[in-house]
Each structure stands twice: as structure tokens, then as C-alpha cells.
Design an enzyme around this catalytic site. Structure first.
Site, PDB file in Angstrom:
ATOM      1  N   SER A   7       0.827  -1.204   0.000  1.00 48.49           N
ATOM      2  CA  SER A   7       0.000   0.000   0.000  1.00 48.49           C
ATOM      3  C   SER A   7       0.868   1.264   0.000  1.00 48.49           C
ATOM      4  O   SER A   7       0.558   2.237  -0.688  1.00 48.49           O
ATOM      5  CB  SER A   7      -0.913   0.020   1.224  1.00 48.49           C
ATOM      6  OG  SER A   7      -1.802  -1.077   1.200  1.00 48.49           O
ATOM      7  N   LYS A   9      -0.080 -10.287   7.426  1.00 50.45           N
ATOM      8  CA  LYS A   9       0.223  -8.933   7.877  1.00 50.45           C
ATOM      9  C   LYS A   9      -1.092  -8.313   8.307  1.00 50.45           C
ATOM     10  O   LYS A   9      -1.995  -8.110   7.487  1.00 50.45           O
ATOM     11  CB  LYS A   9       0.840  -8.095   6.751  1.00 50.45           C
ATOM     12  CG  LYS A   9       1.048  -6.634   7.170  1.00 50.45           C
ATOM     13  CD  LYS A   9       1.501  -5.729   6.024  1.00 50.45           C
ATOM     14  CE  LYS A   9       1.683  -4.304   6.538  1.00 50.45           C
ATOM     15  NZ  LYS A   9       1.841  -3.324   5.441  1.00 50.45           N
ATOM     16  N   SER A  30      -2.698  -5.078   9.567  1.00 53.84           N
ATOM     17  CA  SER A  30      -2.490  -3.637   9.725  1.00 53.84           C
ATOM     18  C   SER A  30      -3.688  -2.955  10.350  1.00 53.84           C
ATOM     19  O   SER A  30      -3.807  -1.734  10.295  1.00 53.84           O
ATOM     20  CB  SER A  30      -2.220  -2.995   8.352  1.00 53.84           C
ATOM     21  OG  SER A  30      -1.024  -3.466   7.803  1.00 53.84           O
ATOM     22  N   GLY A  50       1.385  -4.566  11.284  1.00 56.37           N
ATOM     23  CA  GLY A  50       1.560  -3.538  10.258  1.00 56.37           C
ATOM     24  C   GLY A  50       1.420  -2.120  10.765  1.00 56.37           C
ATOM     25  O   GLY A  50       1.259  -1.215   9.956  1.00 56.37           O
TER      26      GLY A  50
END
Lengths: 298, 298, 298, 298
Positions: free
Chosen positions: D45, D164, D166, D189
Site C-alpha cells: 500500500s 500482515k 495492519s 503492520g
């Protein structure tokens, strides 16, 4: 007024006719007196305070004060929707000898309760209170979270000594701790994140789970305090599952059910709060049956 | 018991010492008696009911009943957090001669208030109530919305005659109307969508804005009823702006401020609700100054 | 460029090997050409545009333009995450002869897309576009809603002629309409609120349901336009149920399934969008079986 | 494939004409090669992947692979909206020699992406992928969070080796860790909760902040690993403030601005992402000026 350690927010026992049972409350407190709990929160959210009448609240405040051992710290839940009633309840708790007041955010008129309105509310209560205040942020019930900027503003008031943050957001708690003065006491209100919150500077915990499993919660705190991080991690892992099942999924009825299994007087909550289903009871019993072995392994 | 037309949820006037002012309440009701409002909601959200003591509520219920003209329908706001207290308040309203009770969802223990729990709560209250019930869904304050499936289940109870839906969702209201029996009465609780809600089958409206601008709200209802759709659209457009400024942005304090400008006794709300800022007062005054010309054009 | 009337956002048919089927798309458009639909939206959300490659999009743009009847207005969905790609797609649609571009909000980096950032994005696209723009707010997919203040700011741009608001909030739509100049065209994007939105000033509708039930949607629009309010209310009530089942609960797969029943080429959506379950198919078939009788009664 | 340690999700540098600058990317990676970062995430991202063309992505994948030191682990961000394109990107990354693929949830058609749909999507990708997968849950961008039950279901797939997360929710992460097999690797994350997440069993971290302040992030990981809890707490406290200002408030532009101050090539993000305001630059510069002294004290 140091609020280190673990505090249960006492449940309110009801008699079979639906009235509150002060003898059962006394029974529970006398048992808790034998543990290493740091003190008690009386009439918090877990105490079903919003379902009680004024007279019932008075009875509970008086009984809890009398039953609590001398060394246990006593925190009174006194937050009401109106500022005036919050002050009135807080003064009464002070009269009865409570050490501090836990004041939840007013919340019904959410769109109006902007940060400056909440700050003004808390300052008025703190100005009027004979005892120190703990802020109380519990957005899963109120829909309103106190954020680090307003907490920091309120931390400057000499009569506001800390916060119970039950939002479950470790990030918010971390930001709060880095923002407030060191003396401001941050207590975590969710059993599933106690240990990580302690590692970043929370000084204590107010846990519904501690009504049901007080020794486990105290042990977790002690493991952290003594630097036994690996054991703390393992016990936290067990309490994550316990908290999810007993508190998050089954609510106050779940906490009371475990109390019934452990020699406390739990009973069922007041309507509209529903009692447990048989399926929920079985899941909790199964969990408890595996708890000691799980702890032993951990 | 037909609830067609417009109902204001009466505001609670306070004296300069902060106590409630029953003479001011009486004054307001006597003035409203001269309008075409269909009746009054007493102790709704706009009445600051959650900020009042039990004794204050009793005084308001009694005074409103006495002051209201014979032909006005009287709806009592009786929803409390506990089922037992909701029943107690509802019975008292029935004793005093109220026509129906408006029962908001309990909401503090949100995670526990699943649809079946809400249904059980409402059925218990409806079973015990001597007068018919209106459900009351107001998620912007409670964080809980009644959805069409549970509304439809409750619509089967003979003592539950309708709902006030203040969620502002026309889609939810439309789905509700297509789901419930035709006799079940759906009242809309947001002034900015009154006219579109009437076009899809709402039978009436309970509007905070009607405390401040009763004639405009009644006119909108009449325009719709008589099939003057273009004029209704134009008046709704004005009321969208009025509602946004006075109710959504300024809240109860805004409603009361306009009342003060129009011969009613508004005053300021009870703390922690804040009074208007000067900037807000100016914006409202400017708006009102342009209201009549805007209406004339419309 | 007047966008009055009903527009379907065309679905994308896939062949059995998963590639797009341009002949099926052509087939559908030729059938729609025989209806009173005002035009077509090509590559909107219902067209699964985010699941297509660039080459596939080009094929669809070209085919739809060729197949569409001369009098049908053609709106190209051209919104991408980056400003540059949005401009590139918009220019290509203009080259191909599309009448207007429908530009959804960029949305991935939500926390950064404050109102001023969205305004700057749309202004850049509008400055660069040879054809007029429609804003497109679809928060149920993007998590971002365009609010009346930013819509009003953008309505001042000479190349931004309207908005498709799919938020389902009639209140937001009402506030938008009272805020923008009269020439700014507001189209509603949810079938369950078409009629109430028309009553407050929407000029047209872009409806996934119109892919499946074009005649019903057009009839609703015509009933409103001719002032048959009671019949419009009844038809809207049927479409509320249709939209809830087919569009809200079953999504693109539901729309395509109904198309298959009605002589269009629907097929199944592209993965990860799931095909309908058998239970969903049965519920839709049952609903359709009762639709004509329900319409006849209405 | 052990993913212990700290990974930065590499930013994408742009030249002054708006095109991507592969030489600047190479420059950054060569510098990072000299740190103790465990490896790199390419096209996550923070790499603005959703703003890039397919050709640009290819260039970045190739360049990063060539520039990265042999011992650094390489994770390719390959999640797209469609299952087919996700598989295609993942296969390409495998061909180029990437060690693992990081696959974010598809998200545009949110209402359709129920847990079983997400599970089916990930299983298809995992079945087709020559390299192991990491799940990627980033609800602040996608509006979709992977919850412990679906993570546990996916953890059984032999080609899905970790996640991950986040979301910033330490509670969810804790529940995930207690639910999945021990070998399943959980990476956090969000820089503001790295240390508490490590204490409960996260094995590593993928942090936007590590693009800007790689040494600090690596030091925090090492302090934890070596059991220096008090020092870890103090450094985490500094990184909470850094993360809030640089990442949460200023976004990718903030990360790039700090990179520019520290010898990396940051530059500005691609539109519609806005560049920093002067006020933001000043706040970041002030913060950085106090960072080293704060670290020294800590």
C-alpha cells in the site's frame, strides 16, 4: 492515591424476586478480600448500574464500603447523564468513604458531546468532587471514546488522576500514555490486552473477568511486574480466550455464571439483559474444564 | 388510536436556578393548543428526559396532561434502560390518562441487545402496558436501530401499534412499510425527510423542529395530504435547511432558541448539553429572517 | 445534456471460459434499445469494471457505443484510483463518442482523501475532460461519501453537470438538492428510494435493478412524471422488495440471474464475486413468480 | 521461510515529470541494504501500487529484485480485485524470484465479500501460487478486516504461511495468535503497536515508518528480542509519536518527506494523493529535530 494492580468491577447479585441481594454482594466481597485484588469498583458497567434505582445504588454503595477490607481501594462508579447528578453521586460516594470516583462519559446526546463539551463536563465534576476522579471511556457501550487530546487537557486538572480506557485500542492507550504527565494513571479495561498494555506503561487494570477469575488476573499482573515476560505471554494467551468467550460473547451473564461455578454468588442479570442459553453454559463449562490444564501447561 | 399528523416532542423549560419550570411548560402547551398539531410527545429525547430526576418527570407528565387541549393526542416517552422501570413509567403514564407510550430501545449494553432480546423486552412491556405502545428507534442517540424484521415481529403484538423511526433512513422506513400490516403506523422522526416519507406511506411525524416551527410542519403535512406535491416539495426544501441548521447542528439548544424567538419559552438546556455560541445564534437569526420570504417564494 | 429518466449500469457478460463476451453485451443492448430507458451507463460498478483488464474495458466501450440506439444517452464509467488514469479513460470515452463520464471517488487511501483532496481531483479531471462529468458517490463500495458542501463546490465547475448518489441517504440527497444550482442534475442510485427521491427533485436514476427489470423502473419514473402518486407509491413498494432481494442481498449475481430469466444474457460474475447459491436462486424465482400478480394488484 | 524482523513496504519514487523513477528506487534499496532490515515488501500500500500501471509495476518488481541484497527477503504485493489478476501477478513475482506474496483482501464489492468468499479467493490464489502467501488485512484502506476465524481456516492451507495485520487492533492480533498453529507467522503492520504485539507473539513487522526510520524500527525489534523491555517501552513511546505524525496524519507524503531528510529519495506521491502542506513539513521537521535527543534520553 495509587491505582496499581487489578480491580474487579463488582457484579450486582439479584434475589429470586428480582430485587438486589445485598447479602450476596457482601458474600462476594468477603471472598475477594482474601485475594490480592488491589480494590473494587462499585457500580461500574459490569455492576448493571444503569438498570438500578437510586435507592438500590445507595444500598450497594453502603454495603460494599462496609464489606471491603481496609486495605482495598474503593472506586465508586458515579457517572450519570447529567452533570448535576454525576456531582451528586460523586459527593455521596465521598461521604461514604470511597477513595475515588470513576466517571463515564455522558453519551445519550452524542452529536452534542464534542470534546470541549466533555472537557467542560469533567472539569465541573472534578471541581465539585471531594475525591479524585478517574475518567472512564467505554465506547462499546456509550458510542463515545475519549481521545488523547481531551484526556491530556483533563490530565492537567489536579483532581483528575487517571483514566480507565475500555476501548480495547492499545494504540489509543499508547498515544494517551505518551501524551499525559507521568503521574497520570492509565488503567486498561479489557482483559484480552492487559499484558501488552502493561508493557507500554498502563499501571493497572479494571477487568470484568477479574470478578470471575480474580487469581488469574492478579497472577498476570504479578508476572509482568516481576519481569516474567514469557510466562505472562502464555497466561495472557489463555485469558484472551477466556475474555472472548466469557465477557465478549456472554457478557455480564457469562461473568456471573463463572462466579457461580467458583463459589461466588453470580446469579442472572436484570432484564432486558438475557440469561445464558444452555449452549452458552456448556461452552463456558467446557472452557473452564480445560482452563487449569491449559494454565498448567502455560 | 390513529396517530396521523404532526407531533412535537415537547422541550423541558428550566428556570434560572436550573430547576424545571412547569409554568413555562404550561405556557408552551397552551400556545401549541392553538395550532393544528395532532398532539404532543411528553418526555421524548428532545425533552431531555435522560437528564431529569424521577420527581421532575412526574411533574412534567402531570402538567402536560392538564395543559393539553382535550382533542390533542398525548404520547408519553417511557423508555428506560431496565424493563421493569419501563413498565413502571408506562403504567404511570396510563394512570395519568396518556393515550400511548413511546418506548425507545434500551441501549447501554449494546453488544447484548440482539434482535431477539429487544423483541422480548418490547413484548414484556406491551403485555404489561394498559395503553398501546409505539416503538422508538433513534440510533443517532442510542447506537441501536430497529430493523424491519424485528419491527415486523413486534407489529404482530396487539398492543404495539406503530413506530417512530428517527434513523433518517428512508430506505429502512420503506422496507418497514412494505413488511408490516397496513394498520401498523409508521411515524417519521426527522424533519428533513418528512415529505418523501409521507409519499411512501408514513402516517405522521414526530419532529423536534415542530417545537420551534409548528405551523410550517403542519402545513407540509397538509400540502401532502391534499395532493399539492409541488408546493410540498418546495416547503420540504426549506425545512431541510431549517432542520439541518436548527436541529442537526444546534441540537436541543437550537430548537429552544428558535422557540424563544417565536413566543414560546425555550431557554437553555441542562448541562452537560451546552448553550448556543453567539455564532450559532447569529446563524439561526439570519436563517429565520430569510425564512418567511423563502416560504413566500415557495 | 439532460439526464432525465432511468439508466441501467450495464452488466458485463462472461463466456464459459471466463473471458468477456462482447456478443452477449451487444445482445443485451439491442434488447434494451426497445425499451424507454433513457440511456446506458457503461462500466459502472455493476459492470464489474474493477475486475476487468484495460483491454477488456476498451472492447466494452467500443461495443456498447456501436450497439446503442442513436437516441440513447451514453455515460462512461471512467473513475480510477489515480487522477491521471481517470483522465486518460475519460478522454478515450470522449473519443469514442460517449456523452458524459461518471467518475467515482478515488478511495483506497481513504484517510488522505479529505474533501479538499477530492475537490482538487475532480477539478483536474473536469478541466481535462472533453465531455461533461457526473460525480459518483457510492460509499457502500468505496467507504467515501461526497457530502453536500463538496458537491456544491464542484457544481460550480462548468464541466461538472451532476451527481449519481448511491449512498441511499435521502436526507443527503435532499440537502444536496437544496444546496446546488437548479441546473445541477441529481440522479439517485438506489432502486428502493427512487420515488421519494424524485418527489424531492432528483431528475433521474441509475439503477442496477434496471438491468433486470427495465420496464418496471421506467414505469415508476413515468408514474411520477405524470403525477400518479398513489400508483407510484404502490409500484415503489414492490420495487423496494425487489431491490432488497435481487440487488442488496444477491448483488451482481442476482441482477444477472434475473436477466437470464427475462431474455437477457446475464451469466455469472467474475471471481472473487461468488455465483448465487441454489437457495438464493429459489428465493428470486419465487419472488419473480409473484411479481406480476403483485404489480397487477398495485 | 521465516519472516522474523522488520520489513519496510518500499515507497515508489516519481521523477519530476510524474513517471516512476527506477534509479531512485535502486538508490533507496542500496541504502537499505546496509541496514539490519530483514527484507523488503515491494508494491504494498505504501508503494502506491493502486496508482500505478501494469508496466510500472513490472519495472518496479524487476528493479527491486535486482537491487536487493542477496540475504534480504523479498515479499511482493500482488493483491488485485480479481482472483485471476491476483494469481497472474503472484506468478510473475515468483518467476522474478520473490520469496513470498502479500495478498490484500479484494474489497470493492464489500457487501459480497463475506468470510467464505474471502476464504475461497485466498485458497484459489494459494493453490495457484508457486510461492508462499501472506494474507494482508488493512481495513483502514479496504474497509474489510480479516477476522480470527477466517484466518484460522486459511492457516490450514500449506501455502499460506502468515498474515500482515495492519488493522491496529492488538486484541484481534492476540485472538489470531491464540487461534492459529504456532508455525503461522503473524506480522504487525502498525508502528505504534509493534512492541506490545511482539510481547504477545508477533514474529515481525511490516512498517511504513521503517521506510523513513529503518534503524529505529530495527532497534526496537532487537531490544525486544534481547529482553530489554524497559528500553523497548521507551523507544516504542517515541515511535508512537513518530508514527502518529508521520504515517497517520501525513500519510505516504509524510513518509517520503522524512526519507528526503535522511538521504533517501522520497519525493511526492502521485495524484490524487496530495503533497504535504508547509505546516505539515514544519511539524515533521520540528519532530525530527527533537528525535535524537528524545532517543538519547530513552
Amino acid at each position: 492515591m495509587l491505582l496499581s494492580g487489578v480491580f474487579p468491577p463488582l457484579t450486582t447479585p439479584f434475589a429470586s424476586d428480582g430485587s438486589i441481594s445485598l447479602p450476596d454482594l457482601e458474600h462476594n466481597i468477603l471472598q475477594y478480600n482474601g485475594t490480592d485484588l488491589a480494590g473494587y469498583v462499585v457500580l461500574g458497567s459490569t455492576g448493571e448500574s444503569v438498570l438500578l434505582t437510586k435507592a438500590e445504588m445507595e444500598g450497594i454503595f453502603v454495603t460494599a464500603k462496609e464489606a471491603a477490607a481496609r486495605e482495598k481501594k474503593l472506586i465508586a462508579g458515579t457517572g450519570a447523564e447529567s452533570t448535576a447528578e454525576t456531582i451528586e453521586r460523586t459527593k455521596r460516594a465521598a461521604e461514604l468513604g470511597y477513595d475515588a470516583a470513576l466517571v463515564k462519559t455522558p453519551h445519550y446526546y452524542k452529536p452534542a458531546y464534542k470534546p470541549d463539551v466533555l472537557i467542560a463536563h469533567y472539569r465541573r465534576v472534578a471541581d465539585a468532587s471531594p475525591i479524585p476522579l478517574l475518567l472512564y471511556s467505554v465506547p462499546q457501550f456509550t458510542g463515545i471514546a475519549l481521545e488523547p487530546p481531551e484526556i491530556a487537557a483533563l490530565a492537567e486538572h489536579p483532581n483528575i488522576i487517571g483514566i480507565k480506557d475500555s476501548s480495547g485500542s492499545v494504540q489509543r492507550l499508547a498515544e494517551t500514555i505518551t501524551t499525559v504527565p507521568e503521574a497520570f494513571q492509565v488503567l486498561v479495561g479489557s482483559a484480552s490486552t492487559v499484558y501488552p498494555c502493561l508493557t507500554i506503561g498502563a499501571c493497572g487494570a479494571i477487568l470484568a473477568l477479574a470478578c470471575a477469575l480474580p487469581e488469574k488476573c492478579v497472577t498476570l499482573f504479578e508476572l509482568f511486574r516481576q519481569g516474567h515476560h514469557e510466562k505472562a505471554r502464555q497466561l495472557q494467551s489463555v485469558l484472551v480466550r477466556a475474555s472472548k468467550l466469557i465477557v465478549s460473547e456472554c457478557g455480564i451473564a457469562g461473568v456471573k455464571y463463572v462466579m457461580d461455578q467458583r463459589g461466588y454468588r453470580g446469579g442472572i442479570p436484570r432484564l432486558p439483559l438475557p440469561p445464558l442459553s444452555n449452549e452458552q453454559k456448556t461452552r463456558i463449562s467446557d472452557f473452564l474444564a480445560h482452563l487449569e490444564p491449559a494454565m498448567a501447561r502455560a
